[in-house]
Design a protein around this motif. Structure first.
Motif, PDB file in Angstrom:
ATOM      1  N   PHE A 163      53.654  41.730  38.603  1.00  0.00           N
ATOM      2  CA  PHE A 163      52.211  41.929  38.441  1.00  0.00           C
ATOM      3  C   PHE A 163      51.600  40.628  37.948  1.00  0.00           C
ATOM      4  CE2 PHE A 163      54.785  43.374  34.961  1.00  0.00           C
ATOM      5  CZ  PHE A 163      54.269  42.723  33.864  1.00  0.00           C
ATOM      6  N   GLY A 164      50.277  40.563  37.978  1.00  0.00           N
ATOM      7  CA  GLY A 164      49.606  39.320  37.587  1.00  0.00           C
ATOM      8  C   GLY A 164      49.160  39.330  36.136  1.00  0.00           C
ATOM      9  N   ASP A 165      48.606  38.202  35.706  1.00  0.00           N
ATOM     10  CA  ASP A 165      48.078  38.085  34.341  1.00  0.00           C
ATOM     11  C   ASP A 165      46.944  39.087  34.127  1.00  0.00           C
ATOM     12  OD1 ASP A 165      47.394  35.943  36.352  1.00  0.00           O
ATOM     13  OD2 ASP A 165      45.586  35.827  35.123  1.00  0.00           O
ATOM     14  N   GLY A 166      46.096  39.234  35.139  1.00  0.00           N
ATOM     15  CA  GLY A 166      44.964  40.155  35.028  1.00  0.00           C
ATOM     16  C   GLY A 166      45.413  41.593  34.812  1.00  0.00           C
ATOM     17  N   ALA A 167      46.544  41.949  35.417  1.00  0.00           N
ATOM     18  CA  ALA A 167      47.046  43.326  35.312  1.00  0.00           C
ATOM     19  C   ALA A 167      47.393  43.687  33.875  1.00  0.00           C
ATOM     20  CB  ALA A 167      48.272  43.492  36.206  1.00  0.00           C
ATOM     21  N   CYS A 191      55.689  39.175  34.880  1.00  0.00           N
ATOM     22  CA  CYS A 191      54.272  38.824  35.036  1.00  0.00           C
ATOM     23  C   CYS A 191      54.146  37.442  35.669  1.00  0.00           C
ATOM     24  CB  CYS A 191      53.590  38.829  33.660  1.00  0.00           C
ATOM     25  SG  CYS A 191      51.872  38.284  33.761  1.00  0.00           S
ATOM     26  N   GLN A 192      53.508  37.389  36.801  1.00  0.00           N
ATOM     27  CA  GLN A 192      53.209  36.090  37.429  1.00  0.00           C
ATOM     28  C   GLN A 192      51.848  35.647  36.905  1.00  0.00           C
ATOM     29  OE1 GLN A 192      54.286  34.833  41.278  1.00  0.00           O
ATOM     30  NE2 GLN A 192      54.776  36.895  41.968  1.00  0.00           N
ATOM     31  N   ASN A 193      51.901  34.872  35.832  1.00  0.00           N
ATOM     32  CA  ASN A 193      50.655  34.375  35.255  1.00  0.00           C
ATOM     33  C   ASN A 193      50.199  33.163  36.068  1.00  0.00           C
ATOM     34  OD1 ASN A 193      48.586  33.250  33.817  1.00  0.00           O
ATOM     35  ND2 ASN A 193      49.810  32.763  32.005  1.00  0.00           N
ATOM     36  N   ASN A 194      49.346  33.426  37.057  1.00  0.00           N
ATOM     37  CA  ASN A 194      48.896  32.334  37.939  1.00  0.00           C
ATOM     38  C   ASN A 194      47.535  31.792  37.494  1.00  0.00           C
ATOM     39  OD1 ASN A 194      47.115  34.298  38.721  1.00  0.00           O
ATOM     40  ND2 ASN A 194      47.784  34.400  40.858  1.00  0.00           N
ATOM     41  N   GLN A 195      47.171  32.081  36.259  1.00  0.00           N
ATOM     42  CA  GLN A 195      45.983  31.518  35.583  1.00  0.00           C
ATOM     43  C   GLN A 195      44.654  32.151  35.976  1.00  0.00           C
ATOM     44  OE1 GLN A 195      47.204  29.546  33.306  1.00  0.00           O
ATOM     45  NE2 GLN A 195      49.164  29.571  34.338  1.00  0.00           N
ATOM     46  N   TRP A 196      44.640  32.926  37.033  1.00  0.00           N
ATOM     47  CA  TRP A 196      43.378  33.490  37.500  1.00  0.00           C
ATOM     48  C   TRP A 196      43.542  34.948  37.922  1.00  0.00           C
ATOM     49  CZ3 TRP A 196      38.757  30.837  37.423  1.00  0.00           C
ATOM     50  CH2 TRP A 196      38.848  29.454  37.170  1.00  0.00           C
ATOM     51  N   ALA A 197      42.530  35.752  37.661  1.00  0.00           N
ATOM     52  CA  ALA A 197      42.424  37.104  38.228  1.00  0.00           C
ATOM     53  C   ALA A 197      41.152  37.053  39.090  1.00  0.00           C
ATOM     54  CB  ALA A 197      42.311  38.152  37.140  1.00  0.00           C
ATOM     55  N   ILE A 198      41.329  36.842  40.339  1.00  0.00           N
ATOM     56  CA  ILE A 198      40.266  36.433  41.264  1.00  0.00           C
ATOM     57  C   ILE A 198      39.541  35.238  40.624  1.00  0.00           C
ATOM     58  CG2 ILE A 198      38.451  37.149  42.877  1.00  0.00           C
ATOM     59  CD1 ILE A 198      39.228  40.017  42.547  1.00  0.00           C
TER      60      ILE A 198
HETATM   61 MG    MG Z   1      46.474  36.226  38.266  1.00  0.00          MG
END
Ligand code: MG
Ligand code: TPP
Length: 374
Positions: A163-167, A191-198
């Motif tokens: 899941f992402g950081d936003g999740a 958690c794939q913290n890719n720095q952005w949630a959209i």
């Molecule tokens: Mg993200």
């Protein structure tokens, strides 16, 4: 009575292969063999080509939307390799294509999914994975439930959920974390913290300095890793899965990474993202550092690179052809498999292909049922 500290903690960050392709040999001990490194590089390259073709399919009107995995693939391949194919479970979000393919999912299923064809969600049973999840956060609960079921059955399976950081700002995330920890269910929360949630940057999304620290509240082992480093993604997942398998319960992994593409093809990240930031992350691309590492070790040549790129093009072209040429689904299919017996209003919708929920009575709107076949 003096105050005393009742709790304190540290969060470790693990990087094994740095941006320059230099390996921390001590930490790397017992992790990836040369052969595995080459294999993962090939997987990432193929996946990136898959992204390219999916993007073109969307731009040419043959696919609804598509979220590129570009830049984040070290997570899917490292974790995918650390999990046992066909035995452990993968409960994915939508940026883990490589892990799904490595665990046996036919590649065209992902294209079908984004083309709106339900057959892309009918995961072959032996793959042990759930369909990609679009509602943010919901699937982490499924992972906790599947893992609990495995535990109750006495199976030694591990369930990894991505899941992402936003999740991690969703209530479902916290319920899943709490449940898995209390039940000591064998889950790897990745958690794939890719720095952005959209368009929302991480620091606006949450007030905690790391995502990893959220797991402390649930009494769960937790670590932050370089998510663009295949050695770290592999080792962290392998160790977490090993602990879960031994009955040690869930682990949380925060993998610091970056999505080099737009959120999806429906997005234009240039509207909210600084190009300098993108350029800085571009140099941390997992492909670049693995190639440097392989070249330094004499494992890779320009000839191998050309052959690999050609092979990736051939594979993905074949996959796209399969998805495009498959017999078209019947629209009425989306009414099937929902109920044993369709309720009257849905029967009517299936017959007229119109909804009454927006106040349109098919007959008033001049639509008639098709004449019955003789
Ligand atoms: Mg993200
Ligand atoms: C429950 C829910 N709320 C909102 C959305 C709309 N939405 C789609 S992706 C996304 C951001 C997710 O960010 P993150 O979890 O960091 O994942 P990333 O896309 O960065 O991989 C949102 C809000 C959704 N799909 N589901």
């Amino acid at each position: 009575m003096p105050k005393k500290v009742v709790y304190s903690a540290n969060i470790e960050h693990m990087q094994i292969l740095d941006e320059d392709g230099t390996l921390d040999t001590k930490l790397a001990k017992g992790t990836l063999t040369d052969e595995q490194v080459v294999y993962l590089y090939e997987q990432i390259t193929t996946c990136r080509q898959f992204d390219e073709i999916a993007f073109k399919l969307q731009r040419s009107g043959r696919m609804g939307t598509y979220p590129q995995n570009k830049g984040q693939e070290a997570n899917a391949v490292g974790a995918g390799l650390a999990l046992r194919k066909g035995h452990d479970w993968i409960v994915p979000c939508y940026r883990e294509n490589a892990a799904l393919f490595m665990h046996g999912l036919p590649m065209h299923y992902i294209l079908l999914h984004w083309m709106g064809d339900e057959r892309g969600n009918q995961i072959p049973e032996q793959c042990n994975q759930t369909p990609i999840a679009i509602p943010i956060g919901t699937h982490m609960l499924h992972a906790a439930g599947i893992a609990w079921a495995c535990k109750l059955r006495g199976e030694d399976r591990v369930v990894a959920t991505f899941f992402g950081d936003g999740a991690t700002s969703e209530g479902d995330f916290h319920a899943a974390m709490n449940f898995a920890s209390v039940m000591q269910a064998p889950v790897v929360f990745y958690c794939q913290n890719n720095q952005w949630a959209i368009s929302t940057p991480r620091e606006v999304q949450m007030n905690s300095e790391t995502v990893a620290q959220k797991a402390l509240a649930y009494g769960m082992p937790t670590i932050q890793i370089d998510g663009n480093d295949i050695f770290a993604t592999y080792k962290a997942t392998r160790d977490a899965a090993g602990l879960a398998r031994k009955g040690g319960g869930p682990t949380f992994i925060e993998a610091v990474t970056y999505r080099l593409g737009d959120h999806t093809t429906a997005d234009d990240a240039r509207r909210y993202r600084d190009q300098g930031e993108v350029d800085a992350w571009q140099s941390k691309d997992p492909l670049i550092r693995i190639r440097k590492y392989m070249e330094n070790k004499g494992l890779w040549s320009d000839k191998q690179q050309t052959e690999l790129e050609e092979r990736a093009v051939r594979i993905v072209d074949e996959v796209a052809k399969t998805a495009l040429e498959i017999e078209k689904p019947v629209p009425a299919d989306f009414f099937n498999d929902m109920y044993a017996e369709l309720p009257t209003d849905l029967l009517r919708q299936r017959e007229t292909m119109r909804t009454t929920s927006i106040g349109i009575d098919p007959e008033q709107a001049g639509l008639r049922s098709q004449p019955q076949q003789a």
